[in-house]
Design an enzyme around this catalytic site. Structure first.
Site, PDB file in Angstrom:
ATOM      1  N   GLY A  17     -24.240  20.030  30.846  1.00 47.22           N
ATOM      2  CA  GLY A  17     -24.683  18.842  30.109  1.00 47.22           C
ATOM      3  C   GLY A  17     -24.712  17.592  30.979  1.00 47.22           C
ATOM      4  O   GLY A  17     -25.661  16.807  30.922  1.00 47.22           O
TER       5      GLY A  17
ATOM      6  N   LYS B  28     -22.372  15.972  21.070  1.00 49.22           N
ATOM      7  CA  LYS B  28     -23.532  15.265  21.628  1.00 49.22           C
ATOM      8  C   LYS B  28     -24.858  15.891  21.207  1.00 49.22           C
ATOM      9  O   LYS B  28     -25.882  15.214  21.177  1.00 49.22           O
ATOM     10  CB  LYS B  28     -23.439  15.193  23.159  1.00 49.22           C
ATOM     11  CG  LYS B  28     -22.330  14.257  23.633  1.00 49.22           C
ATOM     12  CD  LYS B  28     -22.325  14.122  25.141  1.00 49.22           C
ATOM     13  CE  LYS B  28     -21.163  13.258  25.591  1.00 49.22           C
ATOM     14  NZ  LYS B  28     -21.159  13.022  27.038  1.00 49.22           N
TER      15      LYS B  28
END
Ligand code: ATR
Length: 279
Positions: free
Chosen positions: A131, A66
């Site tokens: 995250g 990501k």
């Protein structure tokens, strides 16, 4: 032309995303495919290049890429830039642009089940600062709320989320002990750590002794759906919100970015629940 979508990550063999996006296409009468592209870091650049050359309409990015995907993109949505992570990529006017729908998906799912969670007098507690918490905290900053506090095992990591803060919303960084003591004051508690996930299903990140019945307790862990934390919250009479809703709503938002079409979720949510319960 058929819609061409996919997912980059590793490992992704058990991902529910192909099933979810295939359901969306079926419900909306769209012809297309959602392919898995499992890739190691060494081949990430080549894999992205391949997808660009194939002129796919868009793709998702999951763990562990990501952040690593960002250098390969031409543009970033402002919030994805702030969050520092991308889970959805689309080709817009010939440019590859990254978005992050995880946190916004979460907030949309929460509001769809509990429309009253937003409001100038509402207090939210986020447990965890990784995250997932980053995306959720940023999405919460776009809501009308009194405060969003963060409790994390490592307080230095919680402090890092403060670069996403908006002035109108207050944030205190708490220890888990402090959070446990003040639990009664929150309208919403959002559990974002991996604590309680299979196989450690007996683990619970904080005790809920001081929980009030008016509070909504949400856990983004969805394996199992009914975590120890949610079980205890329910026993105390609080409302609970399951983690698979986030999974589905982040996908709905990604699909909207790719197609401008909003997939209906009611039956899919139920079917996903059955799948996760192993029925
Ligand atoms: P994700 O992307 O799923 O959020 P992450 O970025 O690795 O994963 O973040 C994991 C989060 O779970 C962090 O908040 C982590 O706490 P620390 O910042 O103190 O490491 C939290 N976490 C993981 N295991 C934990 C445990 N056993 N007890 C408490 N918190 C835990």
């Amino acid at each position: 032309m058929a819609l061409s979508l996919g997912l980059i990550g590793q490992p992704i063999g058990h991902s529910l995303s192909p099933w979810i996006h295939n359901q969306f296409m079926e419900k909306l009468g769209i012809d297309g495919e959602y392919r898995l592209h499992e890739t190691d870091l060494e081949h990430l650049a080549a894999q992205v290049e391949l997808l660009k050359n194939e002129q796919v309409d868009g793709f998702n990015v999951t763990v562990p890429y990501k952040q690593a995907i960002i250098p390969f993109l031409d543009e970033l949505d402002l919030d994805a830039k702030k969050i520092g992570a991308v889970n959805t990529v689309v080709c817009e006017n010939g440019k590859w642009k990254g978005y992050n729908t995880d946190g916004y998906g979460f907030v949309r799912s929460l509001k769809s089940s509990f429309p009253d969670v937003s409001g100038k007098d509402k207090k939210v507690l986020v447990l965890g600062a990784g995250g997932a918490a980053r995306g959720i905290y940023r999405a919460l900053m776009n809501e009308s709320l009194e405060r969003v506090d963060i409790a994390n095992r490592t307080s230095a990591k919680a402090e890092l989320l403060l670069d996403l803060k908006e002035p109108a919303i207050a944030t205190d960084i708490l220890t888990f002990g402090e959070a446990e003591q003040q639990l009664f004051k929150y309208d919403v508690i959002i559990q974002t750590t991996s604590v309680g996930m299979k196989p450690n299903i007996e683990a619970q990140v904080i005790a809920l002794t001081n929980l009030q019945a008016h509070t909504v307790v949400s856990d983004i862990v969805y394996q199992p759906l009914m975590t120890k934390l949610l079980q205890e919250a329910k026993q105390q009479g609080a409302s609970i919100h399951f983690g698979h809703a986030m999974l589905l709503y982040q996908a709905q938002l990604a699909f909207e970015i790719w197609t401008d079409k909003k997939a209906p979720l009611d039956t899919i949510l139920f079917q996903l629940e059955q799948r996760l319960r192993g029925n």
